[in-house]
Design an enzyme around this catalytic site. Structure first.
Site, PDB file in Angstrom:
ATOM      1  N   GLY A  97       0.824  -1.206   0.000  1.00 36.18           N
ATOM      2  CA  GLY A  97       0.000   0.000   0.000  1.00 36.18           C
ATOM      3  C   GLY A  97       0.857   1.253   0.000  1.00 36.18           C
ATOM      4  O   GLY A  97       0.505   2.268  -0.617  1.00 36.18           O
ATOM      5  N   SER A  98       2.001   1.182   0.689  1.00 36.73           N
ATOM      6  CA  SER A  98       2.907   2.335   0.699  1.00 36.73           C
ATOM      7  C   SER A  98       3.433   2.589  -0.708  1.00 36.73           C
ATOM      8  O   SER A  98       3.541   3.741  -1.150  1.00 36.73           O
ATOM      9  CB  SER A  98       4.081   2.080   1.646  1.00 36.73           C
ATOM     10  OG  SER A  98       3.599   1.817   2.935  1.00 36.73           O
TER      11      SER A  98
ATOM     12  N   ASP B 192      -7.365   1.532   4.107  1.00 39.95           N
ATOM     13  CA  ASP B 192      -8.062   0.974   5.271  1.00 39.95           C
ATOM     14  C   ASP B 192      -9.570   0.891   5.071  1.00 39.95           C
ATOM     15  O   ASP B 192     -10.305   0.684   6.039  1.00 39.95           O
ATOM     16  CB  ASP B 192      -7.788   1.854   6.510  1.00 39.95           C
ATOM     17  CG  ASP B 192      -6.314   1.892   6.860  1.00 39.95           C
ATOM     18  OD1 ASP B 192      -5.584   1.006   6.377  1.00 39.95           O
ATOM     19  OD2 ASP B 192      -5.899   2.796   7.601  1.00 39.95           O
TER      20      ASP B 192
ATOM     21  N   SER C  89      -4.184  -1.242   0.259  1.00 37.08           N
ATOM     22  CA  SER C  89      -3.133  -2.115   0.814  1.00 37.08           C
ATOM     23  C   SER C  89      -3.693  -3.519   0.990  1.00 37.08           C
ATOM     24  O   SER C  89      -4.844  -3.683   1.408  1.00 37.08           O
ATOM     25  CB  SER C  89      -2.668  -1.595   2.169  1.00 37.08           C
ATOM     26  OG  SER C  89      -1.924  -2.598   2.845  1.00 37.08           O
TER      27      SER C  89
ATOM     28  N   HIS D 275      -5.342  -5.764   6.598  1.00 39.12           N
ATOM     29  CA  HIS D 275      -6.336  -5.018   5.812  1.00 39.12           C
ATOM     30  C   HIS D 275      -7.524  -5.901   5.400  1.00 39.12           C
ATOM     31  O   HIS D 275      -7.558  -7.084   5.702  1.00 39.12           O
ATOM     32  CB  HIS D 275      -5.640  -4.353   4.623  1.00 39.12           C
ATOM     33  CG  HIS D 275      -4.670  -3.305   5.089  1.00 39.12           C
ATOM     34  ND1 HIS D 275      -4.921  -1.959   5.018  1.00 39.12           N
ATOM     35  CD2 HIS D 275      -3.470  -3.420   5.707  1.00 39.12           C
ATOM     36  CE1 HIS D 275      -3.899  -1.299   5.545  1.00 39.12           C
ATOM     37  NE2 HIS D 275      -3.009  -2.158   5.967  1.00 39.12           N
TER      38      HIS D 275
HETATM   39  C1  LIG Z   1      -3.964   4.607   5.618  1.00 40.36           C
HETATM   40  C2  LIG Z   1      -2.816   3.729   5.226  1.00 40.36           C
HETATM   41  N1  LIG Z   1      -2.132   4.019   4.114  1.00 40.36           N
HETATM   42  C3  LIG Z   1      -1.095   3.253   3.708  1.00 40.36           C
HETATM   43  C4  LIG Z   1      -0.708   2.148   4.416  1.00 40.36           C
HETATM   44  C5  LIG Z   1       0.468   1.342   3.945  1.00 40.36           C
HETATM   45  O1  LIG Z   1       0.143   0.052   3.508  1.00 40.36           O
HETATM   46  P1  LIG Z   1       1.271  -1.086   3.459  1.00 40.36           P
HETATM   47  O2  LIG Z   1       1.473  -1.559   4.861  1.00 40.36           O
HETATM   48  O3  LIG Z   1       0.694  -2.144   2.577  1.00 40.36           O
HETATM   49  O4  LIG Z   1       2.500  -0.480   2.900  1.00 40.36           O
HETATM   50  C6  LIG Z   1      -1.391   1.814   5.594  1.00 40.36           C
HETATM   51  C7  LIG Z   1      -0.964   0.633   6.355  1.00 40.36           C
HETATM   52  O5  LIG Z   1      -1.606   0.146   7.262  1.00 40.36           O
HETATM   53  C8  LIG Z   1      -2.466   2.628   5.998  1.00 40.36           C
HETATM   54  O6  LIG Z   1      -3.146   2.352   7.126  1.00 40.36           O
END
Ligand SMILES: Cc1ncc(COP(=O)(O)O)c(C=O)c1O
Length: 435
Positions: A85-86, A193, A214, A219
């Protein structure tokens, strides 16, 4: 391997899963009550092994199938899988810096409105692209910024809004999308989320110019690691794909050559005419791709989205009813007009209460009840952001309250009513004992 061999193997995988996952008795205080976790059944295990037997290890047919099924689920035209997700957030915002967007492109020094209380990688892509975050506060109860707060933050250099639906609770995304349209701003909707949440009856993740998801185990759907970027804008989708796949200009699938039928006919940049299009780069890109094993698991998980969403809603309502009237707690509220598929059950301990958040959290953790913070609380107070350029509009009073007084417990589909009763009873017991 013959099909028959494969069927037999997968049948054994099913049996293995069934034997390993006998229901275990819930023992309060001994069995951990997690705040979140993947809910994986025998179909998920079979899907993973099936894909592994095919040895499709890079992105391929499962990835394409997932991308179109997931785009359809959210009512979007294009979805691109990523490795987290990042990465999806980084990709979504980076794509908006493409020179191919002409005057609309985000340029260094442009501002992006976001909220101070949230997850760091909603904000980091702003800084990573030499843009300037403009932080606004959020309301307690919904944990989202209001339209008025966001509108007030828009200044002459503001070019985009990038905000997450807080713990599954939609921000007023239809109104924010309208504001973005009126002011010529891009809207990046961090839907990491909130898959399955609705705002005015429409899925979250379908309002922004771009939205992100994500698939980390906490999730709504999981692939282990994974993420996705969605858009309705086809030229932007090409840019997203380019940034994801090393910045290349070509759009052939991995292992495919010459889809455009002009592989050796282009003249781009100052390259010689006919330079291989597969190795022509139109963006300073990344490799943020995922694998087919992840997508195979994602496809199997996607079938369960309606039941997962229903379970999250049901578990949230259960806790909301059970905790109503408990002294010293501010309970969560859905944003007006929304129907959230909740990520967690968020509680703020009243700063005037005779007990503290840390006291309550310690008590719950000692009972093996998992708790989490509203991610970073006020992000501007973290070491990572101390020397960075940003603007704050209004004060961040509630973000500070969240830092000191807010936490959440789980509502994920793996929780049983016995577990939820134990969570609610424990919170009530602590609050009443200390009031
Ligand atoms: C609002 C939000 N954005 C982005 C992310 C990042 O996702 P990932 O952990 O898959 O990199 C998260 C992770 O929990 C999140 O809560």
């Amino acid at each position: 391997m013959t099909n028959r061999q494969k069927d037999l193997l997968l049948e054994e995988v099913r049996k293995y899963h069934q034997e390993r996952s006998q229901e275990k008795e819930f023992i309060p205080g001994v069995t951990p009550v997690l705040s979140s976790g993947a809910v994986l059944d025998e179909d998920d295990r079979v899907a993973l092994v099936d894909a592994a037997l095919d040895m499709r290890i890079a992105a391929g047919v499962h990835s394409r199938r997932f991308e179109s099924a997931f785009a359809r689920t959210l009512g979007m035209r294009k979805a691109h899988l990523t490795n987290s997700g990042s990465s999806a957030n980084l990709l979504a915002l980076s794509a908006l810096t493409s020179p191919q967007l002409g005057d609309m492109r985000l340029k260094p020094g442009d501002e992006v409105v976001t909220v101070a209380a949230g997850f760091p990688t909603t904000v980091n892509p702003i800084l990573q692209n030499q843009l300037v975050p403009v932080f606004v506060d959020v309301d307690l109860g919904t944990y989202n910024a209001s339209l008025a707060q966001i509108e007030e933050a828009v200044g002459p250099r503001t070019r985009a809004i990038m905000i997450a639906h807080s713990l599954g609770n939609p921000f007023p995304v239809a109104e924010v999308a309208e504001l973005a349209k009126e002011r010529d701003l891009f809207l990046v909707e961090d839907n990491c989320d909130a898959v399955g949440s609705l705002y005015q009856g429409k899925p979250c993740g379908s309002f922004g110019d771009v939205s992100t998801v994500s698939f980390y185990p906490a999730h709504h759907l999981t692939m282990g690691e994974g993420g996705c970027v969605l858009t309705n804008n086809l030229p932007l989708a090409r840019i997203i794909e380019s940034f994801r796949d090393w910045g290349r200009d070509c759009w052939c699938e991995p292992g495919e050559d010459n889809r455009c039928l002009k592989r050796f006919e282009y003249q781009l940049g100052t390259l010689p005419k006919g330079y291989d299009h597969k190795y022509t780069f139109s963006h300073v890109g990344y490799n943020l791709k995922s694998t087919d094993l992840q997508a195979a698991l994602g496809l199997s998980q996607l079938r369960k989205l309606p039941e997962f969403s229903e379970a999250r809603r049901r578990n949230w309502r259960y806790l909301r009813t059970a905790l109503d009237g408990v002294p010293g707690l501010l309970l969560p509220e859905p944003t007006p007009g929304s129907d959230p598929s909740w990520f967690g059950f968020v509680i703020t301990v009243d700063p005037e209460a005779p007990f503290t958040k840390s006291g309550l959290v310690d008590f719950l953790e000692s009972r093996k009840i998992g708790t989490r913070q509203l991610f970073g609380g006020n992000l501007t107070r973290h070491p990572a952001y101390q020397d960075r350029e940003f603007r704050v509009v209004g004060d961040l009073r509630n973000s500070d309250i969240i830092t000191d007084h807010t936490f959440w417990v789980g509502v994920y589909p793996g929780l049983t009513s016995e577990m939820l009763d134990y969570v609610a009873d424990s919170i009530r017991e602590f609050a009443l004992k200390h009031s």
